[in-house]
Motif scaffolding. Structure first.
Motif, PDB file in Angstrom:
ATOM      1  N   TRP A  56      57.129  12.220  88.751  1.00  0.00           N
ATOM      2  CA  TRP A  56      56.614  11.880  90.072  1.00  0.00           C
ATOM      3  C   TRP A  56      55.654  12.976  90.486  1.00  0.00           C
ATOM      4  CZ3 TRP A  56      55.822   8.238  93.431  1.00  0.00           C
ATOM      5  CH2 TRP A  56      55.478   8.576  94.730  1.00  0.00           C
ATOM      6  N   GLY A  57      54.439  12.589  90.808  1.00  0.00           N
ATOM      7  CA  GLY A  57      53.436  13.537  91.267  1.00  0.00           C
ATOM      8  C   GLY A  57      52.731  12.995  92.486  1.00  0.00           C
ATOM      9  N   SER A  58      51.718  13.678  92.930  1.00  0.00           N
ATOM     10  CA  SER A  58      51.009  13.291  94.150  1.00  0.00           C
ATOM     11  C   SER A  58      50.316  11.939  94.019  1.00  0.00           C
ATOM     12  CB  SER A  58      49.990  14.365  94.523  1.00  0.00           C
ATOM     13  OG  SER A  58      49.053  14.533  93.478  1.00  0.00           O
ATOM     14  N   ARG A  59      50.091  11.471  92.798  1.00  0.00           N
ATOM     15  CA  ARG A  59      49.450  10.166  92.584  1.00  0.00           C
ATOM     16  C   ARG A  59      50.436   9.077  92.175  1.00  0.00           C
ATOM     17  NH1 ARG A  59      44.907  13.458  90.092  1.00  0.00           N
ATOM     18  NH2 ARG A  59      43.406  13.515  91.772  1.00  0.00           N
ATOM     19  N   GLY A  60      51.725   9.352  92.269  1.00  0.00           N
ATOM     20  CA  GLY A  60      52.727   8.332  91.973  1.00  0.00           C
ATOM     21  C   GLY A  60      53.527   8.617  90.728  1.00  0.00           C
ATOM     22  N   ARG A  74      51.603  11.458  76.088  1.00  0.00           N
ATOM     23  CA  ARG A  74      50.672  10.916  77.073  1.00  0.00           C
ATOM     24  C   ARG A  74      51.438  10.550  78.335  1.00  0.00           C
ATOM     25  NH1 ARG A  74      47.657  12.682  73.822  1.00  0.00           N
ATOM     26  NH2 ARG A  74      45.801  11.752  72.967  1.00  0.00           N
ATOM     27  N   GLY A  75      50.728  10.576  79.452  1.00  0.00           N
ATOM     28  CA  GLY A  75      51.274  10.104  80.721  1.00  0.00           C
ATOM     29  C   GLY A  75      50.668   8.757  81.054  1.00  0.00           C
ATOM     30  N   PHE A  76      51.511   7.768  81.305  1.00  0.00           N
ATOM     31  CA  PHE A  76      51.057   6.415  81.631  1.00  0.00           C
ATOM     32  C   PHE A  76      51.387   6.137  83.094  1.00  0.00           C
ATOM     33  CE2 PHE A  76      51.863   6.508  77.113  1.00  0.00           C
ATOM     34  CZ  PHE A  76      50.734   5.901  76.592  1.00  0.00           C
ATOM     35  N   HIS A  77      50.351   5.935  83.904  1.00  0.00           N
ATOM     36  CA  HIS A  77      50.551   5.660  85.324  1.00  0.00           C
ATOM     37  C   HIS A  77      51.311   4.339  85.446  1.00  0.00           C
ATOM     38  CE1 HIS A  77      49.765   5.128  89.552  1.00  0.00           C
ATOM     39  NE2 HIS A  77      49.261   6.351  89.591  1.00  0.00           N
ATOM     40  N   VAL A  78      52.461   4.366  86.091  1.00  0.00           N
ATOM     41  CA  VAL A  78      53.333   3.186  86.173  1.00  0.00           C
ATOM     42  C   VAL A  78      52.614   2.007  86.815  1.00  0.00           C
ATOM     43  CG1 VAL A  78      55.457   2.284  87.229  1.00  0.00           C
ATOM     44  CG2 VAL A  78      55.481   4.490  86.053  1.00  0.00           C
ATOM     45  N   ASP A  79      51.746   2.256  87.783  1.00  0.00           N
ATOM     46  CA  ASP A  79      51.031   1.165  88.447  1.00  0.00           C
ATOM     47  C   ASP A  79      50.058   0.445  87.528  1.00  0.00           C
ATOM     48  OD1 ASP A  79      52.379   1.699  90.771  1.00  0.00           O
ATOM     49  OD2 ASP A  79      50.708   2.759  91.724  1.00  0.00           O
ATOM     50  N   ARG A  80      49.738   1.044  86.371  1.00  0.00           N
ATOM     51  CA  ARG A  80      48.808   0.416  85.425  1.00  0.00           C
ATOM     52  C   ARG A  80      49.519  -0.255  84.253  1.00  0.00           C
ATOM     53  NH1 ARG A  80      45.416   5.575  85.217  1.00  0.00           N
ATOM     54  NH2 ARG A  80      44.452   5.575  87.267  1.00  0.00           N
ATOM     55  N   ILE A  81      50.838  -0.245  84.275  1.00  0.00           N
ATOM     56  CA  ILE A  81      51.605  -0.903  83.221  1.00  0.00           C
ATOM     57  C   ILE A  81      51.858  -2.341  83.639  1.00  0.00           C
ATOM     58  CG2 ILE A  81      53.791  -0.953  81.954  1.00  0.00           C
ATOM     59  CD1 ILE A  81      53.929   2.106  82.356  1.00  0.00           C
ATOM     60  N   GLY A  82      51.397  -3.278  82.809  1.00  0.00           N
ATOM     61  CA  GLY A  82      51.631  -4.694  83.093  1.00  0.00           C
ATOM     62  C   GLY A  82      52.983  -5.109  82.555  1.00  0.00           C
ATOM     63  N   ALA A  83      53.003  -5.621  81.356  1.00  0.00           N
ATOM     64  CA  ALA A  83      54.246  -6.058  80.719  1.00  0.00           C
ATOM     65  C   ALA A  83      54.874  -4.915  79.938  1.00  0.00           C
ATOM     66  CB  ALA A  83      53.968  -7.231  79.795  1.00  0.00           C
ATOM     67  N   VAL A  84      56.201  -4.968  79.836  1.00  0.00           N
ATOM     68  CA  VAL A  84      56.977  -3.997  79.069  1.00  0.00           C
ATOM     69  C   VAL A  84      57.877  -4.777  78.130  1.00  0.00           C
ATOM     70  CG1 VAL A  84      58.699  -2.166  79.186  1.00  0.00           C
ATOM     71  CG2 VAL A  84      56.970  -2.351  80.977  1.00  0.00           C
TER      72      VAL A  84
END
Length: 112
Positions: A56-60, A74-84
Motif C-alpha cells: 500500500w502506497g500513496s497511489r494505492g 515487479r509491482g502491478f497496480h491493483v487497479d490495472r489488473i482485469g482478470a485473475v
C-alpha cells in the motif's frame, strides 16, 4: 501468513480494502497467477506471476510479484489488473528477492 506479506511503502496515505480477493488468497497460499494487466500507457498484456506480497502506497495497492515474462520482481497496480486466474501451481519461495525489493522501496518508494 498474509499479514507478513502486506507492506506499507512511502507515506501510505489512507488504507482501503484490497479490491481483489484472489490476489490476497494467492499471496497467502503462494499460488501462481495469470494476470490480465494494462500498463500505465494503456497496453494490455497477460503476465504469469508468483505473488510475493501486497503493498500500500500513496497511489494505492500494488501486487508485488516475480514476473515470469520479465524474470524479475515487479509491482502491478491493483487497479490495472482485469482478470485473475489461478494456475494451480505453487510458486517457489523468493524471500531474498522480496527483502531486496522492500529495502529498495524504503529508499525509493514506488513511482509511476
Amino acid at each position: 501468513m498474509l499479514a507478513g506479506r502486506v507492506h506499507l511503502v512511502g507515506d501510505g496515505g489512507t488504507a482501503s480494502a484490497v479490491a481483489h480477493h484472489e490476489l490476497a488468497e494467492a499471496v497467502a497460499s503462494g499460488n501462481v497467477l495469470r494476470l490480465d494487466y494494462v500498463d500505465a500507457d494503456g497496453r494490455p498484456s497477460y503476465r504469469d506471476v508468483e505473488p510475493m506480497g501486497l503493498l500500500w502506497g500513496s497511489r494505492g495497492w500494488y501486487l508485488l510479484a516475480w514476473c515470469r515474462l520479465r524474470r524479475g520482481v515487479r509491482g502491478f497496480h491493483v487497479d490495472r489488473i482485469g482478470a485473475v486466474e489461478a494456475l494451480g501451481e505453487r510458486a517457489p519461495l523468493r524471500d531474498a528477492e522480496l527483502r531486496r525489493e522492500l529495502d529498495r522501496l524504503d529508499a525509493d518508494p514506488l513511482r509511476e
